[in-house]
Design an enzyme around this catalytic site. Structure first.
Site, short mmCIF file in Angstrom:
data_model
loop_
_atom_site.label_atom_id
_atom_site.label_comp_id
_atom_site.label_asym_id
_atom_site.label_seq_id
_atom_site.Cartn_x
_atom_site.Cartn_y
_atom_site.Cartn_z
N SER A 195 2.47 6.37 -4.28
CA SER A 195 1.15 6.47 -4.91
C SER A 195 1.04 7.70 -5.78
CB SER A 195 0.06 6.52 -3.83
OG SER A 195 0.23 7.66 -3.01
N HIS A 218 2.85 -0.25 -6.80
CA HIS A 218 1.90 0.50 -5.98
C HIS A 218 0.82 -0.44 -5.46
CE1 HIS A 218 -1.52 3.65 -5.67
NE2 HIS A 218 -0.93 3.47 -4.49
N ASN A 237 -5.27 6.53 -9.20
CA ASN A 237 -5.35 7.87 -8.63
C ASN A 237 -5.58 8.95 -9.68
OD1 ASN A 237 -5.15 7.10 -5.98
ND2 ASN A 237 -2.93 7.29 -5.89
#
Length: 310
Positions: free
Chosen positions: A141, A164, A214
Site C-alpha cells: 500500500s 493494491h 493513499n
C-alpha cells in the site's frame, strides 16, 4: 493514452482467460481475502504461509467470510449456503512450500509484511521458480513497486506490477493496478483483466508514493490530526463536521483508527524521510499526537483504542 490501450486490450477473450492459477503468498487478512475472492470467481488458488497453524487461521477466516456471503445469497436455503462455501473453498489449496505453489502459477500475489527487504528477498526466491510468463504482483500500500522489483532481472521486472487491494477485500470493490516504468503493456492489461474477472474495479496508476487513494487520503488524515493538536476542535467534532458537512461516511479519526495508527505512522514517516517529491514535506512531518498514541500501544480498532475507545 496508455490507460486507454490497456483497457481496450484487457477486454479481449485471450487476456481474460490468461490468468487461471493464482498463488497468494501471505495468509493474513489481506491474503486470505484475495484468495477467497479469486476462488469465488472460479480461479484455482494456492494460499501460502509459513506454517500450518497460520493456514488453519486463514481457512477459518475464509469460512466465516464465505458463510456471511452465502447467507445473503441463499437466505432461506441452508443446503445451498453449505454448497457455496464448500465449492469456493474447494478451489483453494493450502501450502507451506512457496516453490511448489508458484511453479505453475499464472499470477503470484504477495501479501506479506510491509518491509521492502523482506519483499525483495521473497520475490528473488520465487521469480526463478515461476513460469517465465507468470505475472508477479505486490499488494503493497505504500512501497515503490520499482524498488521492490529492483533486485530482479529485466525480464522479470517487465512482468512485475502492483495489485493494491483494500481491506476488507471481499467487500471493497477497488484494486489499484500499479505500473512501473518497466512493466509491459500486455502485462498491465492482463492484470486489469484479472481484476475485472474477480468482480473488482481496477484503477490504473503510475508507481508514485501512495498511488491514488493513499496519496490523497494520508494528507487529509494528517491535517485532521494537526487540527486536533492545535486545539481547533475535538476529534469527535472534526469527524462530525466531515461526515455531515462533506458527506464522508467516516470522519478522519474514525478512519485513522480503522486503518491503524501504526500503519499511518509507518507510511508518513517513510514518505517524509525519502519518498521522491515528498521528502521533507510539511504534509508528512512527524506528528507528536500520532507518535504518542503509537508509543502507548493505542493503534486503533485492532488494539481496542486509538483516538477513540473500542
Amino acid at each position: 493514452m496508455i490507460y486507454t490501450s490497456v483497457r481496450a486490450f484487457s477486454s479481449t477473450r485471450g487476456v481474460q482467460s490468461a490468468i487461471r492459477r493464482v498463488a497468494v503468498v501471505g495468509g493474513g487478512q489481506m491474503g486470505s481475502g484475495i484468495a477467497q475472492v479469486a476462488a469465488t470467481f472460479n480461479h484455482n488458488v494456492t494460499l501460502v504461509d509459513v506454517n500450518q497453524e497460520a493456514l488453519d487461521k486463514s481457512r477459518t477466516y475464509m469460512q466465516k467470510s464465505l458463510a456471511r456471503v452465502a447467507k445473503k445469497k441463499f437466505a432461506d436455503d441452508a443446503q445451498a449456503q453449505k454448497h457455496f462455501v464448500d465449492d469456493v473453498l474447494g478451489r483453494v489449496s493450502m501450502s507451506t512450500t512457496p516453490s511448489s505453489a508458484v511453479s505453475n502459477a499464472d499470477l503470484v500475489v504477495e501479501a506479506i509484511v510491509e518491509n521492502i527487504k523482506v519483499k525483495q528477498d521473497l520475490f528473488a526466491s520465487l521469480a526463478p521458480l515461476a513460469p517465465r510468463s507468470c505475472i508477479l504482483a505486490s499488494n503493497t500500500s505504500s512501497l515503490s513497486i520499482a524498488n521492490i522489483a529492483e533486485p530482479l532481472d529485466a525480464q522479470v521486472r517487465s512482468r512485475f506490477v502492483g495489485l493494491h487491494f483494500f481491506n476488507p477485500v471481499p467487500q471493497m470493490k477497488l484494486v489499484e493496478v500499479v505500473r512501473s516504468a518497466e512493466a509491459h503493456n500486455d502485462v498491465v492489461a492482463k492484470a486489469v483483466a484479472f481484476v475485472e474477472a474477480i468482480g473488482k474495479a481496477p484503477a490504473v496508476c503510475k508507481d508514485t508514493p501512495g498511488f491514488i487513494v493513499n496519496r490523497l487520503l494520508l494528507p487529509y488524515m494528517m491535517e485532521a490530526i494537526r487540527l486536533l493538536e492545535r486545539d481547533v476542535a475535538s476529534a469527535r467534532d472534526i469527524d462530525t463536521a466531515m461526515k455531515l458537512g462533506a458527506g464522508y461516511p467516516m470522519g478522519p479519526f474514525e478512519l485513522c483508527d480503522y486503518v491503524g495508527l501504526d500503519t499511518i505512522k509507518f507510511i508518513v514517516d517513510g514518505w517524509h524521510k525519502d519518498a521522491p517529491g515528498l521528502q521533507g514535506s510539511e504534509l508528512f512531518a512527524p506528528s507528536t499526537k500520532l507518535n504518542e498514541l503509537v508509543a502507548s500501544g493505542r493503534l486503533g480498532v485492532k488494539s481496542g483504542g486509538g483516538f477513540y475507545d473500542y
